[in-house]
Design a protein around this motif. Structure first.
Motif, PDB file in Angstrom:
ATOM      1  N   CYS A 188      35.075 -19.640 101.336  1.00 37.26           N
ATOM      2  CA  CYS A 188      34.061 -20.629 101.726  1.00 37.26           C
ATOM      3  C   CYS A 188      32.681 -20.068 101.372  1.00 37.26           C
ATOM      4  O   CYS A 188      32.204 -19.132 102.020  1.00 37.26           O
ATOM      5  N   MET A 224      29.768 -21.145 101.945  1.00 41.36           N
ATOM      6  CA  MET A 224      28.808 -21.219 103.062  1.00 41.36           C
ATOM      7  C   MET A 224      29.016 -20.037 104.024  1.00 41.36           C
ATOM      8  O   MET A 224      28.057 -19.474 104.552  1.00 41.36           O
ATOM      9  N   ARG A 225      30.252 -19.679 104.240  1.00 46.60           N
ATOM     10  CA  ARG A 225      30.517 -18.533 105.113  1.00 46.60           C
ATOM     11  C   ARG A 225      29.956 -17.257 104.485  1.00 46.60           C
ATOM     12  O   ARG A 225      29.372 -16.416 105.166  1.00 46.60           O
ATOM     13  N   GLN A 269      33.287 -25.061 102.663  1.00 49.37           N
ATOM     14  CA  GLN A 269      34.618 -25.448 102.188  1.00 49.37           C
ATOM     15  C   GLN A 269      35.620 -24.978 103.235  1.00 49.37           C
ATOM     16  O   GLN A 269      35.716 -23.780 103.507  1.00 49.37           O
ATOM     17  N   CYS A 327      39.118 -23.282 109.541  1.00 49.10           N
ATOM     18  CA  CYS A 327      38.062 -22.256 109.519  1.00 49.10           C
ATOM     19  C   CYS A 327      38.444 -21.101 110.441  1.00 49.10           C
ATOM     20  O   CYS A 327      38.948 -21.333 111.544  1.00 49.10           O
ATOM     21  N   CYS A 346      34.136 -16.937 111.679  1.00 45.76           N
ATOM     22  CA  CYS A 346      33.055 -17.419 110.815  1.00 45.76           C
ATOM     23  C   CYS A 346      31.838 -17.698 111.695  1.00 45.76           C
ATOM     24  O   CYS A 346      31.863 -18.578 112.556  1.00 45.76           O
ATOM     25  N   ALA A 406      29.169 -19.157 110.963  1.00 44.97           N
ATOM     26  CA  ALA A 406      28.576 -20.477 110.730  1.00 44.97           C
ATOM     27  C   ALA A 406      29.246 -21.575 111.540  1.00 44.97           C
ATOM     28  O   ALA A 406      28.719 -22.663 111.655  1.00 44.97           O
ATOM     29  N   ARG A 407      30.411 -21.289 112.104  1.00 47.39           N
ATOM     30  CA  ARG A 407      31.131 -22.361 112.791  1.00 47.39           C
ATOM     31  C   ARG A 407      30.335 -22.890 113.976  1.00 47.39           C
ATOM     32  O   ARG A 407      30.568 -23.988 114.452  1.00 47.39           O
ATOM     33  N   CYS A 417      28.013 -25.194 111.664  1.00 41.66           N
ATOM     34  CA  CYS A 417      28.479 -25.844 110.437  1.00 41.66           C
ATOM     35  C   CYS A 417      29.131 -27.181 110.769  1.00 41.66           C
ATOM     36  O   CYS A 417      30.049 -27.253 111.565  1.00 41.66           O
ATOM     37  N   TYR A 466      32.891 -27.692 110.095  1.00 42.76           N
ATOM     38  CA  TYR A 466      33.808 -26.806 110.831  1.00 42.76           C
ATOM     39  C   TYR A 466      35.075 -27.548 111.238  1.00 42.76           C
ATOM     40  O   TYR A 466      35.019 -28.619 111.810  1.00 42.76           O
TER      41      TYR A 466
HETATM   42  S1  SF4 Z   1      32.870 -23.284 109.606  1.00 39.97           S
HETATM   43 FE1  SF4 Z   1      31.828 -24.030 107.763  1.00 39.97          FE
HETATM   44  S2  SF4 Z   1      31.114 -22.175 106.819  1.00 39.97           S
HETATM   45 FE2  SF4 Z   1      32.661 -21.531 108.269  1.00 39.97          FE
HETATM   46  S3  SF4 Z   1      34.540 -21.496 107.099  1.00 39.97           S
HETATM   47 FE3  SF4 Z   1      34.397 -23.509 108.007  1.00 39.97          FE
HETATM   48  S4  SF4 Z   1      33.440 -24.773 106.456  1.00 39.97           S
HETATM   49 FE4  SF4 Z   1      33.062 -22.643 105.912  1.00 39.97          FE
END
Ligand code: SF4
Length: 1015
Positions: free
Chosen positions: A749, A751-752, A990, A996, A1000, A1002-1003, A1006, A1009
């Motif tokens: 991912c 973004m991660r 992604q 996810c 992560c 970003a969760r 994001c 998520y």
């Molecule tokens: S939460 Fe967002 S950034 Fe994290 S793995 Fe899932 S899609 Fe990627």
């Protein structure tokens, strides 16, 4: 002998008549002693304000019934003193204990220790005392009623023995005083009682006694309804009781046409009559049905916002709600949004005062041995000043980091141990690297000096918080607590100039505890019992907040009797909300209540209460009902709502649905204005700089929201940046250091990847007892490495298995210190489980063909050569890493093994998709960087799965590639794609296959998520 009852409908001028009579008495040439008894403090204030205009108030007293009784008692020769609340509580507590010891609690024995039981018994005893109940248990009673009455009897006896008096008994005792010594009312000329519709037997008898002894008594009662409605039923019963007790009373019927605006008057006159007339709607009255309680509140407060904008005075507006636990939170939230000041007119329990909640937390810190969250909350509190202990303002944040680093879940010793470790370690500390050997910086930790200071501060704080261990008298505990509050700066935070009502009540509670000790014998408690008593006192005691006349008044419907407002909004006319469903009291059933003169539990005269409520408005009235609950369930209208709408045409009932189109002029806040503008597509026309700035901001937010709601993941809000952000510029440089896990992260991912390596977001976890997964991996890796390294012949399985428990024991014993964790009760069991899976690994990996030759072999680290991979476009990717194990066969070929604790994503497809690149990259490293030979085989070994993962380099096959070299080709293609993605600054989110990962960072924000299997 004079007892007059003035009976008039609601809003028909009863209070005005009382005012007139009082003024007339006051204006006589003789000095008169007059008492006006009213039901609550707000009505007392309002009455006095009205009377102020008349000028003369000499000789006039106003107050509650209880205060009137008290004044009589002060003039009597009775020697009883009003007992403090906590003293009575203590008496009751002792009686319940005695009953329990003698087996007399009956069915209550099972619930006697339940929270709330004693308060419940207290309420029943108070009700009996207030009703002046005197007959005592008989054989015909239910066993539970019998127990309650016996407790009441014992309680009365004990209170009297001590020469105390329950405040609920004051009227009964005043009645006795008047009966026995008429001089106690000498000089009293006139008593007026206004705003009541029900009287307890002692109140009723006292008023009759006064009249018999020559005091002029005027009582107002709501009534005189020509339509035969039940709205005045309760008052009618009271009238009959007075007539029976005082047959010569003079009954005066006053007007039955309320002083109300015409429309409200029409509504009142037709409320609950057989054939209501349809009345013509006017603007002073609104009936509104809203789709939720929240919308009701919004519409009600919007109305008030409108009135305030038209220069209405906030104190002249009232919102009436069914009960204090309904609508309060919604009202406060919406009032804040609409900038409407509101005041709730009911007592607040001490337990809800933040400063007092802090005291309880403070006391629990020591008994619960410095639990992380509680302790941090206490030292963060603005209500204490811990500078005397050496704490600084930033220390809470520092200690929070220390606790995560430690980790520290609880325990004073653990706090000290971690601080000591940090102090020894030096100015900066680093946490154990994660399993994949990444070198993420951890957040800043205190340096050695700061650690020393914090340890000193903690020691001093712990010393002062530590209570004596033995039982002590409650007076000791009260002094101890007071001293503690002084030492912690809690007391100095109290403004010295103003009287703080909750603080006064808190001090009173402490005083009452000491009085109970002196009065009832030494009260010995251990510290936990003292804290429990203190907490119970906070729960039982309420304090009345001072009325703020500059704010919109929020009242319970029941409390609105006797008050008038210019503008009234009534909320909550749904079935079950108002009128409320009523159930019989299981402790004092209805039949007993009737005999004993106690108020009915099933007939609260809610009709009368509601009728009074709709007649409280001098100018405008709005009544609302929700047709759906907060959870979206349909709500039937209240029968009172149905009675109101029966007087109107259907078109006069407003309905606000979620889809109802609004005009922007009706918006009561900026938020609402913009929301409606967007929702109903109405442009805002105002030329105002502030508004246009807000519009720009909202347009921006709208673009973000559209991106978020779109199924296609594209655009600048989805990680498609125009150029690499500064934090990631290093990855564009010609020779950048990479690890396999970073590359896999991007492929998994982007973004991660950006979050972790570009933004450097490190999610801070709440410390928990036991091991985290990366620590488990490290321990298992270490044991395997040590076993193979120590064995004389690493191919000899028996030798390896003999060594395993010995080495594992050493690693396990050192693990809590090495890996910094607090073992749980499962620690021993975990060790046994891990030994079993390590045994499986040793047996499963044994081979006659392969000989282990290297363990934890580094490349690109500690001076070892890195793996340099040249891409097709000439870019160079430099890789570092640690290969768990390398085996060799007789021909010098290599086998790469990587241990994994997880069991998923270890197959061929994960390599083809690029989310698991480690094995081919490590194969390249062994061949090209470490030059150890040709790799013929490689696989992941799943420790928990006790088998090899399905990807085998020797058997790898894709559409275009096969074998170890084919796997390496696939990895290189992915490297090229990753570098291309980075160059075009593509960081779109992604969701990985299977969802996810929970780690992560970003969760937390994001919007793509999607939680998946955890691993
Ligand atoms: S939460 Fe967002 S950034 Fe994290 S793995 Fe899932 S899609 Fe990627």
């Amino acid at each position: 002998m004079s007892l007059q009852i003035l009976m008039a409908g609601a809003a028909c001028g009863k209070t005005t008549e009382v005012l007139k009579r009082v003024c007339s008495e006051l204006s006589s040439t003789d000095l008169k002693k007059i008492w006006v008894i009213l039901p609550d403090r707000r009505q007392i204030n309002s009455f006095r304000e009205k009377l102020l205009t008349s000028g003369n108030m000499i000789g006039l007293s106003t107050g509650l019934f209880y205060e009137f009784g008290n004044e009589i008692l002060l003039k009597s020769d009775q020697t009883y003193t009003e007992a403090p609340e906590l003293l009575l509580h203590r008496i009751l507590q002792k009686i319940i204990q005695n009953f329990s010891q003698t087996g007399d609690l009956g069915a209550f024995e099972a619930i006697k220790d339940k929270p709330g039981f004693i308060q419940l018994v207290h309420r029943k005893v108070s009700e009996l005392a207030e009703a002046g109940y005197e007959s005592f248990p008989s054989d015909n009673l239910d066993p539970e009623v019998d127990v309650i009455l016996k407790i009441y009897q014992a309680y009365q006896k004990r209170v009297k023995q001590r020469q105390w008096m329950d405040p609920h008994q004051i009227i009964s005792m005043a009645l006795d005083a008047v009966r026995s010594t008429s001089s106690v009312i000498k000089g009293l000329d006139f008593v007026a009682v206004d705003g009541f519709e029900r009287f307890t037997p002692p109140q009723l008898n006292l008023l009759c006694q006064l009249a018999e002894r020559g005091v002029k008594v005027l009582i107002t009662l709501p009534g005189n309804d020509g339509a035969g409605r039940t709205i005045y039923q309760r008052a009618q019963e009271s009238l009959e009781q007075f007539q029976s007790a005082f047959p010569d009373l003079e009954l005066i019927y006053a007007g039955d046409q309320p002083f109300l605006p015409s429309f409200i008057l029409g509504l009142a006159n037709n409320f609950l009559v057989d054939k209501p007339q349809i009345i013509e709607k006017q603007s002073d009255m609104r009936l509104l049905s809203a789709y939720s309680p929240l919308q009701e509140v919004r519409e009600g407060l919007r109305r008030i916002r409108f009135l305030l904008n038209k220069s209405a005075f906030a104190g002249d507006c009232a919102i009436l709600i069914p009960a204090e636990d309904q609508y309060s939170a919604l009202l406060q939230t919406v009032a804040n949004e609409y900038h409407i000041p509101i005041h709730f007119n009911w007592g607040k329990p001490l337990i809800q005062v933040a400063q007092l909640e802090l005291i309880l937390n403070l006391l629990h810190v020591s008994t619960e041995d410095f639990p992380r969250r509680l302790f941090l909350d206490v030292i963060r509190s603005p209500f204490v000043d811990l500078s005397n202990f050496g704490f600084k303002p930033a220390d809470t944040a520092i200690l929070e980091r220390v606790s995560r680093y430690g980790p520290v879940v609880a325990g004073f010793d653990n706090w000290m141990k971690v601080l000591q470790r940090l102090a020894t370690k030096g100015e900066e500390s680093k946490k154990q690297a994660e399993l994949d050997k990444e070198d993420d910086e951890i957040f800043n930790l205190p340096n050695a000096d700061a650690c020393q200071r914090l340890m000193e501060s903690l020691r001093s704080l712990a010393a002062i918080l530590k209570p004596p261990e033995k039982e002590k008298r409650i007076t000791f505990w009260v002094e101890w607590l007071w001293q503690l509050l002084e030492d912690l700066g809690w007391l100095s935070q109290m403004p010295a100039t103003t009287e703080i009502l909750w603080f006064e009540k808190f001090k009173q509670n402490l005083r009452e505890m000491c009085i109970a000790d002196q009065e009832l014998g030494f009260w010995y408690l251990d510290f936990d019992q003292f804290v429990a008593e203190l907490e119970m006192g906070f729960q039982m005691s309420t304090f009345q907040q001072t009325t703020d006349r500059n704010k919109v008044q929020v009242l319970r419907l029941l409390d609105a009797r006797g008050s008038r407002f210019e503008h009234v909004v009534i909320l909550g006319l749904a079935e079950g909300v108002f009128p409320k469903s009523q159930r019989e009291d299981p402790f004092l059933p209805e039949i007993f209540r009737q005999q004993a003169g106690l108020e009915s539990h099933v007939e609260h005269n809610q009709i009368g209460v509601f009728y009074q409520a709709i007649t409280r408005a001098n100018s405008t009235l709005m009544v609302t009902r929700p047709y759906m609950s907060d959870k979206g369930e349909a709500l039937e209208p209240s029968p009172y709502w149905n009675a109101l709408i029966a007087c109107l045409e259907e078109k006069d009932i407003e309905v606000v649905r979620s889809t109802t189109k609004r005009t922007l002029e009706d918006a009561a806040s900026l938020e609402e204005l913009f929301f409606w503008s967007h929702l109903f597509k109405i442009p805002i026309k105002f030329e105002d700089e502030h508004l246009s700035q807000t519009i720009n901001k909202l347009n921006h937010q709208k673009a973000v929201l559209s991106s978020r709601q779109s199924k296609r993941i594209e655009g600048v809000y989805e990680g498609e940046l125009e150029k690499l952000p500064p934090g990631l510029a290093k990855f564009e440089q010609k020779e950048t250091d990479w690890s396999a896990s970073r590359l896999e992260t991007y492929k998994s991912c982007p973004m991660r990847f950006w979050t972790q390596y570009g933004l450097g977001v490190v999610e801070q976890h709440i410390p928990v007892l036991g091991l985290e997964s990366f620590q488990i991996g490290s321990i298992l890796h270490q044991i395997l490495e040590d076993v193979y390294r120590t064995a004389e012949d690493p191919t000899n399985v028996d030798q390896l298995l003999d060594l395993l428990p010995v080495i594992a024991r050493q690693v396990f014993d050192a693990a809590p210190e090495t890996y910094q964790f607090e073992p749980t009760v499962y620690w021993q069991t975990q060790q046994e489980e891990w030994l079993a899976i390590l045994q499986s690994a040793i047996i499963g990996l044994a081979s006659e063909e392969w000989v282990p030759i290297a363990f934890e072999e580094k490349f690109g680290l500690d001076g070892k050569p890195a793996l340099n991979i040249e891409l097709e476009d000439g870019r160079m990717v430099r890789l570092h890493g640690v290969i768990d194990r390398i085996d060799q066969d007789l021909q010098g070929n290599l086998r790469i093994i990587d241990y994994k604790t997880g069991v998923s994503h270890l197959g061929k497809d994960d390599l083809i998709q690029g989310t698991r690149l480690q094995l081919p990259l490590y194969a390249m490293a062994a061949m090209q960087a470490l030059k150890m030979g040709e790799v013929k085989e490689g696989f992941y070994w799943t420790l928990n799965g006790e088998e090899a993962g399905s990807l085998k380099l020797s058997k790898f096959q894709s559409a275009d590639f096969e074998g170890p070299s084919g796997a390496i080709q696939v990895a290189k293609l992915h490297l090229q794609m990753i570098m291309d993605g980075l160059s075009s600054a593509d960081f779109s989110p992604q969701v990985p296959d299977g969802g996810c990962p929970k780690y992560c960072g970003a969760r937390l924000w994001c919007w793509r998520y999607h939680p998946g299997r955890q691993g």
